[in-house]
Design a protein around this motif. Structure first.
Motif, PDB file in Angstrom:
ATOM      1  N   TYR A  35       0.827  -1.207   0.000  1.00 15.48           N
ATOM      2  CA  TYR A  35       0.000   0.000   0.000  1.00 15.48           C
ATOM      3  C   TYR A  35       0.864   1.261   0.000  1.00 15.48           C
ATOM      4  CZ  TYR A  35      -3.614   3.336   1.262  1.00 15.48           C
ATOM      5  OH  TYR A  35      -4.466   4.402   1.263  1.00 15.48           O
ATOM      6  N   GLY A  36       0.832   1.992  -1.088  1.00 14.51           N
ATOM      7  CA  GLY A  36       1.435   3.312  -1.148  1.00 14.51           C
ATOM      8  C   GLY A  36       2.958   3.315  -1.124  1.00 14.51           C
ATOM      9  N   ASP A  37       3.507   4.529  -1.193  1.00 13.69           N
ATOM     10  CA  ASP A  37       4.956   4.707  -1.222  1.00 13.69           C
ATOM     11  C   ASP A  37       5.622   4.173   0.035  1.00 13.69           C
ATOM     12  OD1 ASP A  37       4.737   5.911  -3.690  1.00 13.69           O
ATOM     13  OD2 ASP A  37       4.835   7.957  -2.904  1.00 13.69           O
ATOM     14  N   TYR A  38       4.954   4.294   1.174  1.00 15.80           N
ATOM     15  CA  TYR A  38       5.547   3.857   2.444  1.00 15.80           C
ATOM     16  C   TYR A  38       5.922   2.374   2.379  1.00 15.80           C
ATOM     17  CZ  TYR A  38       5.942   2.845   7.456  1.00 15.80           C
ATOM     18  OH  TYR A  38       6.382   2.432   8.692  1.00 15.80           O
ATOM     19  N   GLU A  39       4.982   1.520   2.032  1.00 13.44           N
ATOM     20  CA  GLU A  39       5.260   0.091   1.980  1.00 13.44           C
ATOM     21  C   GLU A  39       6.150  -0.274   0.791  1.00 13.44           C
ATOM     22  OE1 GLU A  39       1.981  -2.559   2.353  1.00 13.44           O
ATOM     23  OE2 GLU A  39       1.106  -1.482   4.039  1.00 13.44           O
ATOM     24  N   GLN A  40       5.929   0.382  -0.335  1.00 17.99           N
ATOM     25  CA  GLN A  40       6.707   0.042  -1.517  1.00 17.99           C
ATOM     26  C   GLN A  40       8.173   0.426  -1.370  1.00 17.99           C
ATOM     27  OE1 GLN A  40       4.607   1.606  -4.963  1.00 17.99           O
ATOM     28  NE2 GLN A  40       2.669   0.807  -4.161  1.00 17.99           N
ATOM     29  N   THR A  41       8.472   1.387  -0.505  1.00 18.10           N
ATOM     30  CA  THR A  41       9.858   1.751  -0.206  1.00 18.10           C
ATOM     31  C   THR A  41      10.502   0.743   0.736  1.00 18.10           C
ATOM     32  OG1 THR A  41       9.391   4.100  -0.514  1.00 18.10           O
ATOM     33  CG2 THR A  41      11.343   3.543   0.774  1.00 18.10           C
TER      34      THR A  41
END
Length: 263
Positions: free
Chosen positions: A113-119
């Motif tokens: 979910y979103g940039d946070y997890e994908q980072t």
């Protein structure tokens, strides 16, 4: 089978305190006669710990998994816990099932979910697992995964009686809708139980929706946690009690018939 979901306070951020909260919840669930407990997403590290999550991620042979296995053996409860796991230099957002006999099953979250997890994480590549425990068949998903209808439908078609979902659902109007409406609809449209375990309160980065639940195949909530406080929910899962509901709403049978005709 009786199972539990544990809604945990996100404000508890120290590892030893988080372990203590988890151990207390599992021990209490065992005392209530529960055979399995579902904990939130990234329950050991805390969801909002940022880069510390990936920095402190361990392999399957590490101390976190060893501790969960020992807790499962000590209490006699199966445990589903969200944690970060490292393999071949990559970090995954994982739901880990541990059984009292030492069985371990890991599922890496597919829908980040979103940039946070994908980072922080690498996207899981394997299909969500289906496994048998205590006479029932279970599937595993993590948080955002359950919001995709095909993920729950896929597990149901593979024979899951119940889908176990550690989550870190943020507080918002959309979060409230997911907790109150999407989860029971997923249970109803697939004629399965869904155990949905969330955080409550807030950490340094996020506020959480709470409202963990155990939903039944008829779309009713067998147990529901409040939005703001920690809670331990317990409910009996009896698939046979919903035979009439499945007969009235034969969604899976109809899907299978269509697949057979198109083959």
């Amino acid at each position: 089978m009786k199972i539990a979901t544990a809604q945990l306070d996100a404000g508890v951020t120290h590892l030893d305190r988080r372990r203590s909260e988890i151990a207390s919840a599992v021990t209490e669930a065992a005392s209530l006669g529960c055979s399995l407990v579902v904990l939130p997403e990234l329950a050991l590290s805390g969801y909002g710990a940022g880069t510390l999550i990936s920095k402190n991620a361990q392999e399957l042979s590490g101390a976190d998994v060893t501790w969960l296995k020992a807790l499962s053996a000590q209490t006699g409860c199966g445990i589903v816990c969200g944690l970060a796991l490292k393999r071949e230099g990559q970090v995954y957002n994982t739901a880990l099932f541990t059984a009292p006999d030492g069985t371990v099953i890991a599922y890496d979250k597919i829908h980040l979910y979103g940039d946070y997890e994908q980072t922080l994480f690498k996207r899981g590549a394997a299909s969500p697992p289906v496994f048998t425990f205590g006479g029932l068949t279970f599937g595993l998903l993590v948080c955002f995964d359950v919001e995709f209808p095909e993920r729950v439908r896929g597990l149901a078609l593979r024979g899951a009686d119940a889908v176990l979902v550690p989550t870190a659902l943020p507080k918002s109007d959309g979060g409230a809708f997911i907790a109150q409406s999407v989860i029971p609809v997923r249970a109803f449209e697939n004629q399965v139980f869904i155990a949905y375990a969330n955080h409550c309160g807030k950490d340094a980065m996020f506020c959480y929706q709470g409202q963990s639940s155990i939903a039944a195949p008829d779309g009713q909530r067998l147990a529901q946690a409040p939005a703001t406080d920690p809670a331990l929910l317990a409910a009996e899962l009896d698939p046979g009690a919903y035979a009439a509901c499945r007969q009235q709403n034969p969604y899976l049978e109809e899907v299978r018939l269509c697949f057979d005709r198109s083959a």
